[in-house]
Design a protein around this motif. Structure first.
Motif, PDB file in Angstrom:
ATOM      1  N   ALA A 504       0.833  -1.202   0.000  1.00  0.00           N
ATOM      2  CA  ALA A 504       0.000   0.000   0.000  1.00  0.00           C
ATOM      3  C   ALA A 504       0.867   1.251   0.000  1.00  0.00           C
ATOM      4  O   ALA A 504       0.568   2.245  -0.680  1.00  0.00           O
ATOM      5  N   GLU A 508       0.930   4.111  -2.774  1.00  0.00           N
ATOM      6  CA  GLU A 508       0.711   5.507  -2.407  1.00  0.00           C
ATOM      7  C   GLU A 508       1.780   6.402  -3.017  1.00  0.00           C
ATOM      8  O   GLU A 508       1.499   7.520  -3.461  1.00  0.00           O
ATOM      9  N   ALA A 511       0.824   6.959  -6.512  1.00  0.00           N
ATOM     10  CA  ALA A 511      -0.324   7.858  -6.598  1.00  0.00           C
ATOM     11  C   ALA A 511       0.103   9.306  -6.380  1.00  0.00           C
ATOM     12  O   ALA A 511      -0.361  10.220  -7.084  1.00  0.00           O
ATOM     13  N   THR A 568      -6.918  14.057  -5.096  1.00  0.00           N
ATOM     14  CA  THR A 568      -6.375  13.241  -4.016  1.00  0.00           C
ATOM     15  C   THR A 568      -6.566  11.769  -4.382  1.00  0.00           C
ATOM     16  O   THR A 568      -7.032  11.443  -5.467  1.00  0.00           O
ATOM     17  N   CYS A 570      -7.699   7.710  -2.677  1.00  0.00           N
ATOM     18  CA  CYS A 570      -8.307   6.966  -1.580  1.00  0.00           C
ATOM     19  C   CYS A 570      -8.146   5.481  -1.842  1.00  0.00           C
ATOM     20  O   CYS A 570      -8.134   5.044  -3.002  1.00  0.00           O
ATOM     21  N   PHE A 571      -8.013   4.710  -0.760  1.00  0.00           N
ATOM     22  CA  PHE A 571      -7.967   3.265  -0.856  1.00  0.00           C
ATOM     23  C   PHE A 571      -9.374   2.703  -0.680  1.00  0.00           C
ATOM     24  O   PHE A 571     -10.201   3.276   0.037  1.00  0.00           O
TER      25      PHE A 571
END
Length: 831
Positions: A504, A508, A511, A568, A570-571
């Motif tokens: 993760a 991130e 991202a 932004t 989001c997971f």
């Protein structure tokens, strides 16, 4: 006396007399052997043996009951002497006529016995001579018959052959000919029966004109011969006056003279000419066609080419001769394919569409499709292959282009949904094998639609292309960046880490890198454009999840990012999945609701400056059997996302027109105007205009009392198409209002072209116009713009007397809002 003893068959019924004869013939110096039988029956039995023992027969004739013919028959051709009693000359003559070779009269003194041996020897001599003569005559007859048979066979053969034949002797005379000669040269038989000289026959033909003027119907070698200038050539051709072609051949004989044949070769020459023409056509076709012809020998070596691209591209195909196909420089064929091809050849099988790539002399890359069949001779022995090859370069290019279009996005060059599906499945398989977590990023550009509508599709496409390039720069070579469509992109990050938390964190980082890269200004045209992304992230490990489910999770996470303020990431989590399940259940309920007719209309008054009702706006409600009355805010967005807005819009339009038709029957409301909102999907549907026209016709509603409310973004999607549809409906009497005016990015130049009747001030500007100077200024501007363009202006969302008073003071003539009544059933408008 004979060198060899004679064997005598003695037929004598008188035994004493027989013994006398045996004694006479058996004593010296004769020493002849005798076989005594008492009559013809015993003689026949003795002579029936495999080797007859006797040379001559002595038949002692009885005085009575004698039949010479029966005795001769019993002797079966054995030379015989009849011994008769004295004075039986008549019987003796009869015996000679019946076949006896001689006779003797038996006197009482026995004098005949002295002459008998001499008579026997004379008879034997005469018999041998007669037999030799008969044999010679029989052989002569047989030879003559055989000669006659061979002569007839020769005559029949000469008469049946298709060639005309003549035999000329050493003196030049025609001594043999066949009927075909008379027919082919059209000669009178009387001319040849006299065995004329060949020169006389030629003179007869020349006089008759058979050879044409100046012997022009004869080839030059034969022409000189006909003219008497040389000996006959071994072969020459001539034509008849009827147009037939004759081949004349002359064969010299060793004993002098010659044999000449005349063969009608008209059909053969025609066939040869047809073959030459066919070969010419074949070569022309192969020269003009992209196909070419080839042949191989029994060892699969090339022995012939026709029409190859090598020659068309300045090369020489002779360098290919003597080589096998696999010995030539070829590409595009795997070792397994070569092995399978050679196995087909070794099995002498037909093969079709064997594809390979070659480089021609000028560097041209050519793809060829080769087909061939085995060739066998008349004995069935394999002699090689022959076939054709076709230039399929363009087809290969088209296939590559089709594959590109099938798997790659045409605008950005990124993998499309189809290839993404495959890549994501491969990532899931890899994750199952190596135990690593991967991540799926779902990216959507914020406010891209507004940019696309305001700047135009060309600029929107340029923006998407730059986004694609920037995304490719943010990931590894093993990652996949794909475009789903519109402004949606997918990034697949396989093999991040075995631990979910570490994976993760790595996702991130990517991202954040994407947010930074896509947040930079985009140079488009002469200026800079800004666009930020919202990113949803879903982790995966193994194949526990389906591809569709993983995409849905990332999509939900992306919408959560948009709800969180955009720009932004989001997971995905369980709460988001619960929301998705709720949306799926709502969609299923909507489909049932449409089938059951659970959707109905509420109506909100539209009033004038005096508060008189001018009509209403139709607002859809859902009478859900469990949830009760559901407001549009809970289901309209879902309807638009799922396409259910189309059947819902059709139901709303029909309900509105039916209500409008009922109002037309009541004096108090027959002049009311009913406004109906139209979604973008409805308006852009190709069948929207005929659907509206059909609904009006079926319900009987007055089209002049129906007003369709459209949004700015809807109209500006395709201005020309929007204008055409609006004009088609205005021709039926419909009116148009521009809803939520001022909230979009429309150009005023478009506004003056649109066939509108009314502008609606959005309630977002009315709500705070008493407290917010900007909202008040916008409301006043819309009112002024309406007056300038000759359009009605309606303010919606009016809830207080102060708002109404402000709008009245600035010229507003139409109002809608809670101040005048909340939406309700149609009956509430008349209360």
């Amino acid at each position: 006396m004979r060198a060899m003893p004679v064997s005598v068959l003695l037929l004598d019924a008188d035994a004493p007399h027989a013994r006398v004869l045996q004694h006479v013939l058996g004593q010296a110096p004769l020493g002849w052997q005798t076989v005594w039988v008492d009559g013809p029956a015993q003689a026949r039995a003795v002579l029936a043996g495999a080797h007859p023992p006797c040379d001559v027969a002595l038949a002692v004739v009885p005085a009575q009951g004698w039949e010479p013919a029966a005795w001769i028959a019993a002797l079966q051709g054995l030379p015989a002497i009849a011994l008769l009693p004295a004075g039986q000359e008549v019987q003796a003559a009869q015996a000679l006529r019946q076949g006896f070779g001689d006779y003797a009269l038996c006197d009482a003194a026995g004098a005949y016995l002295q002459q008998l041996p001499a008579q026997i020897e004379d008879l034997l001599v005469r018999t041998v001579g007669e037999r030799a003569r008969r044999d010679i005559e029989a052989e002569l007859d047989r030879t003559s018959a055989l000669l006659a048979q061979k002569t007839r066979a020769l005559e029949n053969t000469l008469a049946s052959v298709s060639q005309a034949i003549m035999k000329v002797d050493a003196q030049g005379c025609i001594c043999v000919y066949n009927q075909r000669l008379l027919e082919l040269l059209e000669l009178p038989e009387a001319l040849l029966q006299s065995q004329p000289k060949v020169a006389d026959v030629i003179a007869f033909q020349r006089a008759r004109g058979d050879f044409g003027p100046d012997i022009s119907l004869v080839e030059p070698p034969g022409r000189a011969y006909i003219a008497g200038q040389c000996e006959a050539p071994a072969r020459y051709l001539r034509r008849t006056l009827a147009g037939r072609h004759l081949e004349v051949r002359t064969h010299l004989l060793a004993e002098g003279g010659h044999v000449r044949t005349f063969t009608d070769v008209t059909d053969y020459l025609a066939m040869q000419e047809a073959l030459r023409a066919s070969e010419g056509r074949w070569r022309s076709l192969t020269a003009l066609s992209s196909d070419w012809y080839w042949e191989q020998d029994a060892q699969f070596r090339f022995v012939r080419f026709d029409g190859t691209p090598d020659r068309r591209h300045g090369g020489d195909d002779t360098a290919l001769l003597g080589k096998c196909r696999w010995e030539l420089p070829c590409a595009g064929v795997t070792p397994a394919q070569w092995a399978a091809h050679r196995a087909q050849l070794e099995a002498h099988e037909v093969f079709l569409d064997f594809e390979l790539q070659r480089t021609l002399a000028d560097g041209t890359l050519l793809w060829a499709s080769v087909s061939g069949e085995p060739v066998f001779d008349h004995t069935g022995a394999f002699t090689g292959y022959r076939g054709v090859a076709r230039d399929i370069t363009e087809r290969k290019r088209a296939q590559a282009e089709i594959a590109r279009l099938a798997f790659y996005d045409e605008l950005t060059g990124l993998p499309n949904r189809r290839l993404l599906q495959d890549r994501l499945e491969q990532a899931l398989l890899l994750s199952a094998r190596d135990g690593q977590h991967g991540a799926l990023l779902f990216l959507d550009l914020d406010n891209f639609k507004a940019v696309n509508d305001s700047m135009g599709h060309d600029w929107g496409d340029a923006l998407l292309q730059q986004v694609a390039r920037r995304l490719a720069g943010c990931v590894r070579g093993s990652d996949t960046v794909a475009r789903l469509g519109g402004d949606e992109f997918i990034i697949v990050l396989p093999s991040l880490h075995g631990e979910a938390a570490r994976a993760a964190a790595m996702a991130e980082v990517v991202a954040l890198k994407i947010l930074g890269a896509l947040g930079q200004p985009y140079p488009i045209g002469s200026g800079l454009q800004h666009s930020t992304p919202s990113v949803g992230i879903a982790l995966f490990q193994g194949q526990a999840q389906a591809v569709s489910a993983l995409l849905q999770q990332a999509d939900l996470a992306m919408y959560q990012a948009k709800s969180s303020g955009r720009n932004t990431f989001c997971f995905f989590d369980a709460a988001m999945q619960a929301q998705a399940s709720a949306r799926a259940a709502l969609e299923a309920d909507m489909r049932l609701g449409l089938e059951r007719g659970e959707f109905l209309l509420y109506y909100q008054r539209v009033v004038d400056t005096q508060g008189q009702v001018l009509g209403a706006e139709a607002l859809v409600r859902w009478q859900h059997p469990q949830r009760g009355l559901v407001l549009p805010g809970e289901f309209i967005a879902l309807a638009e996302q799922t396409g259910l807005i189309l059947p819902l819009g059709q139901q709303v339009l029909r309900l509105a027109c039916e209500q409008l038709a009922r109002w037309q029957q009541q004096p108090a409301c027959r002049d009311w105007v009913l406004a109906v909102n139209v979604s973008a999907q409805e308006f852009r549907h190709p069948g929207f205009v005929p659907q509206v026209q059909t609904t009006l016709a079926q319900t009987g509603a007055d089209a002049t009392r129906l007003k369709l409310e459209l949004t700015e973004s809807l109209l500006l999607h395709d201005v020309e198409d929007s204008i055409a549809k609006m004009q088609a409906l205005r021709a039926c009497g419909l009116r148009f209002a521009l809803d939520d005016f001022g909230t979009g990015y429309s150009s005023l130049s478009y506004l003056k072209r649109l066939p509108l009747d009314q502008l609606k001030i959005d309630q977002s500007f009315v709500r705070d116009l008493l407290a917010d100077a900007s909202d008040a200024a916008i409301a006043c501007t819309v009112l002024g713009l309406g007056r300038s363009l000759g359009l009605e202006v309606l303010a919606e969302g009016v809830e207080t007397p102060g708002q109404r008073k402000f709008l009245l003071r600035h010229g507003c003539q139409r109002f809608q809002g809670y101040l005048f009544g909340r939406p309700g059933p149609a009956a509430a408008l008349l209360a």
